[in-house]
Design an enzyme around this catalytic site. Structure first.
Site, PDB file in Angstrom:
ATOM      1  N   SER A 115       0.715  -1.469   0.013  1.00  0.00           N
ATOM      2  CA  SER A 115      -0.034   0.154  -0.039  1.00  0.00           C
ATOM      3  C   SER A 115       0.902   1.347   0.002  1.00  0.00           C
ATOM      4  CB  SER A 115      -0.879   0.002   1.417  1.00  0.00           C
ATOM      5  OG  SER A 115      -0.382  -0.346   2.301  1.00  0.00           O
ATOM      6  N   HIS A 138      -0.806   5.698   6.694  1.00  0.00           N
ATOM      7  CA  HIS A 138      -0.248   5.729   5.430  1.00  0.00           C
ATOM      8  C   HIS A 138       0.125   7.122   5.072  1.00  0.00           C
ATOM      9  CE1 HIS A 138      -2.168   1.887   5.234  1.00  0.00           C
ATOM     10  NE2 HIS A 138      -1.194   1.639   4.189  1.00  0.00           N
TER      11      HIS A 138
END
Length: 267
Positions: A41, A248
């Site tokens: 990711s 993230h």
């Protein structure tokens, strides 16, 4: 006759000068790289928004560092097969097929899911300091014993399929700035999380170097932009409305942190 000679000389000098100017103008470098991006990711760009429709649940963003490289450098060809949630096994089974003997540049970010980044963060948020520290310690033990071999399998697969490619292994940012006033997790939990990320990065760097690859370390460039930092945050904090993006990089983290480090390492 004299005027004719002078005119001829002037024209000759002018033509020569013009040719010199033409030769001195730098030619536009032809993009020759055939670039393939692999990984999880952090490579697909989860948290950076602007996901491509073709990527589906892999959530590949046009703001991810591989896509930014493609936009800015314009290699001869570009393909990203990075996918949210990917482990080293996923890269081997599902992504290496994108490589070929004509691939000249490869990037890969992987390893975090092999030691359970997302599960660890859930434990730390929901269960408290004691369970958090224990979960990270178990992950560190697993990283030391299993991650070097798993990464070596990925790297050997890359080299086998693309023997002439430049390979850049891109690491992970450390999540927390320590020593600041910060709500949420305890200072002990934050320090232990950082310790675990540093261990994964150090193991990855050693494995990459052993394979003859370049390790692109993003840890220092994220300092001042981490969670609990006072500057602009380049990482998403826990987001209850969209858990996927939690921890993230933001679009700014990809463009201001990941991209310049990768661009420098890619050459």
């Amino acid at each position: 006759m004299r005027r004719s000679r002078l005119a001829t000389l002037a024209l000759t000098l002018a033509a020569s000068f013009g040719a010199t100017l033409t030769l001195a103008t730098p030619a536009q470098a032809a993009p020759t790289d055939r670039y393939v991006a692999l990984g999880d990711s952090y490579a697909s760009g989860v948290g950076a928004d602007s996901y491509t429709s073709e990527s589906g649940s892999c959530l590949r963003s046009t703001n991810a560092y591989p896509a930014l490289y493609n936009t800015n450098i314009r290699p001869a060809s570009y393909r990203s097969v990075a996918c949210s949630g990917a482990t080293t096994t996923d890269v081997v089974n599902n992504q290496l097929s994108a490589l070929s003997s004509t691939t000249t540049l490869v990037s890969v970010t992987v390893g975090g899911n092999d030691v359970g980044f997302s599960t660890i963060m859930s434990t730390c948020v929901l269960q408290g300091e004691t369970q958090c520290v224990a979960a990270i310690q178990a992950a560190e033990d697993k990283a030391r014993t299993q991650l070097p071999g798993k990464l070596a399998t990925v790297y050997n697969g890359i080299r086998s399929r693309s023997p002439s490619a430049r390979v850049v292994v891109v690491g992970y940012p450390v999540f927390y700035q320590l020593g600041t006033v910060c709500v949420g997790l305890s200072a002990t939990s934050r320090a232990k999380i950082n310790e675990g990320i540093n261990l994964v990065d150090d193991i990855t760097r050693t494995a990459a170097t052993s394979a003859g690859f370049t390790f692109a370390d993003v840890r220092s460039i994220f300092v001042g932009h981490q969670l609990c930092s006072y500057g602009e945050k380049w990482l998403h904090a826990l987001n209850y409305l969209n858990l996927t993006v939690s921890y993230h990089p933001t679009a700014a983290g990809q463009s201001g942190g990941y991209y310049p480090v990768f661009r420098s390492a890619a050459g």
